[in-house]
Design a protein around this motif. Structure first.
Motif, PDB file in Angstrom:
ATOM      1  N   GLY A   1       0.892  -1.350   0.089  1.00 42.74           N
ATOM      2  CA  GLY A   1      -0.079   0.062   0.189  1.00 42.74           C
ATOM      3  C   GLY A   1       0.967   1.424   0.002  1.00 42.74           C
ATOM      4  O   GLY A   1       2.049   1.142   0.491  1.00 42.74           O
TER       5      GLY A   1
ATOM      6  N   ASN B   1      -0.228   2.624  -8.466  1.00 37.59           N
ATOM      7  CA  ASN B   1      -0.898   2.899  -7.187  1.00 37.59           C
ATOM      8  C   ASN B   1      -0.941   4.206  -6.471  1.00 37.59           C
ATOM      9  O   ASN B   1      -1.884   4.737  -6.191  1.00 37.59           O
ATOM     10  CB  ASN B   1      -0.372   1.885  -6.305  1.00 37.59           C
ATOM     11  CG  ASN B   1      -1.191   0.410  -6.320  1.00 37.59           C
ATOM     12  OD1 ASN B   1      -2.289  -0.186  -5.983  1.00 37.59           O
ATOM     13  ND2 ASN B   1       0.042  -0.468  -6.998  1.00 37.59           N
TER      14      ASN B   1
ATOM     15  N   SER C   1     -10.066   5.979  -3.400  1.00 37.73           N
ATOM     16  CA  SER C   1      -8.560   5.613  -3.172  1.00 37.73           C
ATOM     17  C   SER C   1      -8.060   6.631  -2.181  1.00 37.73           C
ATOM     18  O   SER C   1      -8.407   7.653  -1.746  1.00 37.73           O
ATOM     19  CB  SER C   1      -8.264   5.873  -4.397  1.00 37.73           C
ATOM     20  OG  SER C   1      -8.806   4.828  -5.308  1.00 37.73           O
TER      21      SER C   1
ATOM     22  N   GLY D   1      -2.593  -1.593  -3.743  1.00 40.99           N
ATOM     23  CA  GLY D   1      -1.896  -0.892  -3.126  1.00 40.99           C
ATOM     24  C   GLY D   1      -2.360   0.717  -3.117  1.00 40.99           C
ATOM     25  O   GLY D   1      -1.949   1.287  -2.262  1.00 40.99           O
ATOM     26  N   SER D   2      -3.567   0.809  -3.739  1.00 40.65           N
ATOM     27  CA  SER D   2      -3.957   2.222  -3.808  1.00 40.65           C
ATOM     28  C   SER D   2      -4.736   2.581  -2.638  1.00 40.65           C
ATOM     29  O   SER D   2      -5.515   3.705  -2.354  1.00 40.65           O
ATOM     30  CB  SER D   2      -4.652   2.349  -5.024  1.00 40.65           C
ATOM     31  OG  SER D   2      -6.109   1.817  -4.941  1.00 40.65           O
ATOM     32  N   ARG D   3      -4.982   1.537  -1.582  1.00 39.75           N
ATOM     33  CA  ARG D   3      -5.954   1.905  -0.335  1.00 39.75           C
ATOM     34  C   ARG D   3      -7.085   2.264  -0.765  1.00 39.75           C
ATOM     35  O   ARG D   3      -7.903   3.187  -0.175  1.00 39.75           O
ATOM     36  CB  ARG D   3      -5.171   2.943   0.634  1.00 39.75           C
ATOM     37  CG  ARG D   3      -3.727   2.301   0.855  1.00 39.75           C
ATOM     38  CD  ARG D   3      -3.128   3.279   1.967  1.00 39.75           C
ATOM     39  NE  ARG D   3      -3.534   3.529   3.045  1.00 39.75           N
ATOM     40  CZ  ARG D   3      -2.849   3.836   4.136  1.00 39.75           C
ATOM     41  NH1 ARG D   3      -1.498   3.816   4.139  1.00 39.75           N
ATOM     42  NH2 ARG D   3      -3.616   3.991   5.106  1.00 39.75           N
TER      43      ARG D   3
END
Length: 369
Positions: free
Chosen positions: A46, A92, A165, A208-210
């Motif tokens: 992330g 990401n 995101s 991983g872009s939360r």
């Protein structure tokens, strides 16, 4: 671990006068030395808070803001080039930033036109706040949307945002809600607090872009936090221009894949890159020219069939190029420590990102030929 090295942009890679701008050059160096080498790790673990702190220090949180707010006041060409550079280095991280950056431009334009900004708008122009975006659910009205209910002092927003995101990094959301009886779209800043709670999304791409679903639990939105209101029909007309065009991150990812095909020891992979470098350059030229013409016309549907076809062609180019890189890498290309599979999943994400009914129909029609 397979990661492409630092590469100075060449004319074949689409370098323009924008690359000579000191700000763009500085960001390109950061992208190649920091973002790109960490892209696989970022996808797994992330985007970290220190990356956003870097962006703030570099001026990326207000790069299009006027100089009076500490911004770089970058023009459209330089802004596009930044989007290409960042998306090619780490998609990401780019996705988190790309939720924020356009709102800064919108606020700068509003200020230039002489209109007042919400109080928090000045903090955003100064690069002190990272925004999350909760806008796209308006496209699904009336089946799914954030409801805006008028109150004496503002609005109440309620509902579930499909995608946000950068969750955990952003302190404010830009939310577009709909007042259903009048079909009015209300766009406002909503602070992240105990009335905004996240629900996890298990994404197979850009994990991983939360990115999370976010529930707005009867959030009070004072009039002072409202950016603007407009009829739903007008919002949709503007949105066509956003969703109907191939955009800079298409070409940023394409360039990243082309770089690695060019660096391959396999002559056939080099040949693929040689053929597609020219094709992608033409798609880029066409896409930007069509988008600029549509913007100048102020008509979201201006030459929309050509713009949609170009976007679909870009999606096909990305899936072809990433497939070629997987093939060239053989078994390594599907390992989690290889960029080939990261790019392949990223290309699939881009196929559905911002996908409207019109975009989907054009994509499927091309695949049925």
């Amino acid at each position: 671990m397979t990661v492409s090295g630092v590469t100075t942009p060449t004319a074949a890679q689409g370098a323009t006068a924008a690359d000579e701008h000191p700000f763009v050059s500085r960001i390109a160096d950061y992208a190649d030395t920091i973002l790109r080498p960490a892209a696989l790790l970022t996808d797994r673990e992330g985007v970290r808070a220190e990356r956003i702190a870097d962006f703030a220090q570099l001026g990326l949180l207000n790069h299009v803001a006027p100089e009076q707010f500490g911004g770089a006041a970058l023009n459209r060409d330089c802004d596009r080039r930044l989007h290409e550079i960042l998306s090619g280095a780490c998609l990401n991280t780019y996705l988190v930033w790309a939720q924020h950056a356009p709102i800064v431009g919108r606020l700068a334009k509003t200020l230039a036109e002489g209109s007042a900004l919400p109080g928090i708008g000045y903090e955003i122009l100064q690069g002190r706040v990272l925004l999350g975006a909760a806008i796209s659910d308006v496209r699904r009205f009336p089946d799914h949307f954030i409801t805006a209910t008028r109150t004496p002092s503002g609005w109440t927003f309620s509902g579930t945002v499909s995608w946000v995101s950068g969750w955990g990094l952003n302190s404010v959301l830009t939310v577009a809600a709909v007042e259903p009886s009048t079909r009015t779209v209300v766009t406002a800043f909503v602070p992240v607090d105990d009335r905004t709670r996240a629900e996890p999304l298990n994404l197979s791409a850009l994990g991983g872009s939360r990115t999370e679903r976010v529930v707005l639990d009867d959030v009070a939105v004072p009039d002072g936090n409202v950016i603007g209101t407009q009829p739903l029909a007008d919002w949709r007309n503007e949105d066509i221009g956003t969703a109907g065009d191939a955009r800079a991150h298409h070409f940023g990812l394409a360039d990243a894949v082309l770089r690695e095909l060019e660096q391959s020891s396999n002559p056939q992979a080099n040949k693929v890159a040689s053929v597609w470098r020219v094709r992608v350059a033409q798609l880029r030229t066409d896409a930007y020219a069509l988008a600029d013409e549509a913007l100048a016309s102020r008509d979201g549907r201006h030459r929309i069939d050509e713009r949609l076809a170009t976007k679909a062609a870009c999606g096909e180019a990305l899936t072809t190029l990433t497939r070629a890189l997987v093939v060239a890498r053989a078994g390594h290309g599907i390992r989690l420590d290889d960029t080939a599979q990261l790019y392949a999943r990223s290309a699939l994400f881009i196929l559905v990102q911002g996908q409207t009914t019109d975009v989907r129909e054009v994509q499927l029609a091309r695949l049925a030929l």
